[in-house]
Design a protein around this motif. Structure first.
Motif, short mmCIF file in Angstrom:
data_model
loop_
_atom_site.label_atom_id
_atom_site.label_comp_id
_atom_site.label_asym_id
_atom_site.label_seq_id
_atom_site.Cartn_x
_atom_site.Cartn_y
_atom_site.Cartn_z
N GLU A 206 34.34 34.67 28.34
CA GLU A 206 35.57 35.09 27.72
C GLU A 206 36.25 36.01 28.55
OE1 GLU A 206 37.27 34.30 24.89
OE2 GLU A 206 35.82 32.77 24.78
N TYR A 207 35.24 37.10 29.45
CA TYR A 207 35.96 37.90 30.10
C TYR A 207 36.50 37.16 31.52
CZ TYR A 207 34.69 41.88 27.42
OH TYR A 207 34.68 42.74 26.43
N LYS A 208 35.86 36.35 31.70
CA LYS A 208 36.30 35.41 32.96
C LYS A 208 37.82 35.03 32.71
CE LYS A 208 34.93 31.44 36.00
NZ LYS A 208 36.42 30.72 36.14
N LYS A 209 38.04 34.45 31.35
CA LYS A 209 39.31 34.23 31.22
C LYS A 209 40.27 35.36 31.21
CE LYS A 209 37.90 30.43 27.70
NZ LYS A 209 38.05 30.16 26.69
N ILE A 210 39.99 36.70 30.75
CA ILE A 210 40.78 37.96 30.83
C ILE A 210 41.12 38.12 32.14
CG2 ILE A 210 40.71 40.31 30.35
CD1 ILE A 210 38.95 39.64 27.78
N TYR A 211 40.04 38.19 33.12
CA TYR A 211 40.47 38.70 34.36
C TYR A 211 41.20 37.51 35.00
CZ TYR A 211 36.36 41.72 34.17
OH TYR A 211 35.79 43.09 33.67
N GLU A 212 41.12 36.15 34.97
CA GLU A 212 41.89 35.25 35.41
C GLU A 212 43.37 35.35 34.97
OE1 GLU A 212 39.65 31.44 34.59
OE2 GLU A 212 38.49 31.96 36.60
N SER A 213 43.56 35.61 33.67
CA SER A 213 44.74 35.82 33.25
C SER A 213 45.56 36.99 34.19
CB SER A 213 44.84 36.15 31.71
OG SER A 213 44.52 37.60 31.53
N LEU A 214 44.75 37.87 34.68
CA LEU A 214 45.49 38.75 35.38
C LEU A 214 45.49 38.52 36.93
CD1 LEU A 214 43.71 41.73 33.63
CD2 LEU A 214 45.92 41.05 33.39
N HIS A 215 45.46 37.18 37.20
CA HIS A 215 45.23 36.58 38.59
C HIS A 215 44.04 37.14 39.23
CE1 HIS A 215 48.95 34.56 37.48
NE2 HIS A 215 49.49 35.98 36.94
#
Length: 156
Positions: free
Chosen positions: A128-137
């Motif tokens: 889930e945090y991987k998705k959050i970080y990736e959404s921030l590029h």
């Protein structure tokens, strides 16, 4: 020019100007320590701050290792090749505090006070945090060891 001469020149330049790197490192550290948005009481976002300046011997070892790997490191491209001369680590206790710290860093970059020497990178065990970080590029790597490190931004 041989690698040994380049290495000696780079280390000499570094040690002769180390005070400038320390000044920059301390200015970044002070920015975080004095930032009211990140240090509001009773529950500050920043838990603690650690900093370090690369020891000349470790710098020499790192440059030598990179040269052996085939990298051409010269006094002219030294800062493009070695991006961890000084480090400031901001520690926070809760994952949701990351966004406030990230926004403050990105604002400094946006106004031209800081620049990224390389793209930020995060380590997490949580998809889930991987998705959050990736959404921030932010380049993110899953670690099965439960190791977590919020993005590292190399600022110049």
């Amino acid at each position: 020019m041989s690698s040994n001469i380049n290495l000696s020149t780079i280390i000499s330049e570094y040690t002769g100007n180390r005070h400038l790197f320390e000044y920059f490192m301390k200015s970044v550290q002070n920015f975080f320590e004095l930032n009211p948005k990140l240090n509001k009481k009773p529950l500050p976002i920043i838990h603690s701050i650690k900093s370090r300046l690369k020891d000349p011997l470790h710098l020499e070892e790192k440059i030598s290792r990179k040269i052996k790997e085939g990298r051409n490191i010269t006094p002219d491209n030294f800062f493009q090749e070695i991006t961890d001369i000084a480090g400031v680590r901001i520690l926070h206790l809760y994952q949701d505090q990351f966004m406030d710290i990230h926004n403050v860093i990105m604002k400094q970059i946006e106004i031209g006070e800081w620049g990224l020497a390389e793209p930020p990178k995060a380590y997490t065990w949580d998809p889930e945090y991987k998705k959050i970080y990736e959404s921030l590029h932010i380049k993110t790597e899953l670690k099965e060891t439960f190791y977590t490190s919020s993005p590292m931004a190399r600022v110049s």
